[in-house]
Design a protein around this motif. Structure first.
Motif, mmCIF file in Angstrom:
data_model
loop_
_atom_site.group_PDB
_atom_site.id
_atom_site.type_symbol
_atom_site.label_atom_id
_atom_site.label_comp_id
_atom_site.label_asym_id
_atom_site.label_seq_id
_atom_site.Cartn_x
_atom_site.Cartn_y
_atom_site.Cartn_z
ATOM 1 N N GLY A 1 56.640 49.002 43.855
ATOM 2 C CA GLY A 1 56.375 49.677 42.740
ATOM 3 C C GLY A 1 55.214 49.090 42.183
ATOM 4 O O GLY A 1 54.321 48.540 42.682
ATOM 5 N N LYS A 2 55.091 48.842 40.897
ATOM 6 C CA LYS A 2 54.244 48.100 39.971
ATOM 7 C C LYS A 2 53.821 46.800 40.454
ATOM 8 O O LYS A 2 52.944 46.372 40.023
ATOM 9 C CB LYS A 2 54.391 48.436 38.547
ATOM 10 N N GLU A 3 55.123 46.100 40.608
ATOM 11 C CA GLU A 3 54.927 44.763 40.940
ATOM 12 C C GLU A 3 54.337 44.466 42.303
ATOM 13 O O GLU A 3 53.864 43.398 42.663
ATOM 14 C CB GLU A 3 56.222 43.929 40.659
ATOM 15 N N GLY A 4 54.277 45.123 43.192
ATOM 16 C CA GLY A 4 53.841 45.089 44.402
ATOM 17 C C GLY A 4 52.317 45.022 44.825
ATOM 18 O O GLY A 4 51.722 45.306 43.901
ATOM 19 N N LYS A 5 51.981 44.508 45.825
ATOM 20 C CA LYS A 5 50.617 44.088 46.155
ATOM 21 C C LYS A 5 50.235 44.280 47.554
ATOM 22 O O LYS A 5 51.245 44.074 48.420
ATOM 23 C CB LYS A 5 50.371 42.401 45.922
ATOM 24 N N GLY A 6 49.244 44.905 47.888
ATOM 25 C CA GLY A 6 49.062 45.352 49.222
ATOM 26 C C GLY A 6 47.575 45.081 49.675
ATOM 27 O O GLY A 6 46.764 44.330 48.822
ATOM 28 N N THR B 1 41.355 43.750 52.052
ATOM 29 C CA THR B 1 40.852 44.029 50.855
ATOM 30 C C THR B 1 42.079 44.529 50.275
ATOM 31 O O THR B 1 43.127 45.193 50.282
ATOM 32 C CB THR B 1 40.083 45.359 50.902
ATOM 33 N N PRO B 2 42.502 43.774 48.872
ATOM 34 C CA PRO B 2 43.589 43.933 47.786
ATOM 35 C C PRO B 2 43.408 45.351 47.399
ATOM 36 O O PRO B 2 42.721 46.037 47.006
ATOM 37 C CB PRO B 2 43.445 42.911 46.849
ATOM 38 N N TYR B 3 44.885 46.068 47.321
ATOM 39 C CA TYR B 3 44.959 47.201 46.459
ATOM 40 C C TYR B 3 46.549 47.016 45.986
ATOM 41 O O TYR B 3 47.329 46.197 46.505
ATOM 42 C CB TYR B 3 44.921 48.357 47.439
ATOM 43 N N SER B 4 46.458 47.532 44.710
ATOM 44 C CA SER B 4 47.928 47.650 44.271
ATOM 45 C C SER B 4 48.025 48.656 42.930
ATOM 46 O O SER B 4 46.817 49.541 42.607
ATOM 47 C CB SER B 4 48.056 46.214 43.465
#
Length: 142
Positions: free
Chosen positions: A14-19, A31-34
């Protein structure tokens, strides 16, 4: 003919996840996405930005090749793709359109010939074919 790959990894949900997104070429490397890179101002990328980059690049290359086939060998093309993400009304989202804006300088071409080649490139670039969203094209020929 060719296959290109990319990998997405997401930790947390959800909103707390990081990718992170990485491409086989290495251009994207963790490369970060979230949620915040997609809907906020956090530094990183998001799927719509990547689709926009792919569509702008694909269309511009297709037009470049069309111009070369038509005998034009100098000039410049610059395309911006604006990809729109909308709520689909069912709790999800859909990419509903991609607006291509092209600035071109092609010495010796008529506006009619340029328009025909640009519209052909828009309709036939592989990313345009992939998208089921509305696609528009506006251009300025110098």
């Amino acid at each position: 003919m060719t296959t290109r790959t990319a990998t997405a990894r997401y930790e947390g949900f959800g909103k707390e996840g990081k990718g992170q997104i990485s491409s086989a070429s290495g251009v994207l490397d963790a490369t970060p996405y979230s949620f915040n890179t997609r809907f906020g101002d956090e530094k990183g990328t998001n799927p719509e930005e990547l689709v926009a980059a792919a569509h702008a690049g694909c269309f511009t290359m297709a037009l470049s090749f069309a111009l070369a086939r038509a005998g034009f060998n100098e000039g410049s093309l610059e395309t911006t793709a604006a990809v729109k993400l909308d709520s689909d009304g069912e709790g999800g989202f859909s990419i509903t359109r991609s607006d291509l804006t092209l600035k071109a300088n092609v010495p010796g071409i008529s506006e009619e010939q340029f328009e025909a080649l640009a519209k052909g490139a828009e309709a036939n670039c592989p990313v345009s074919k992939l998208l089921k969203a509305e696609i528009t094209l506006t251009f300025e020929l110098a």
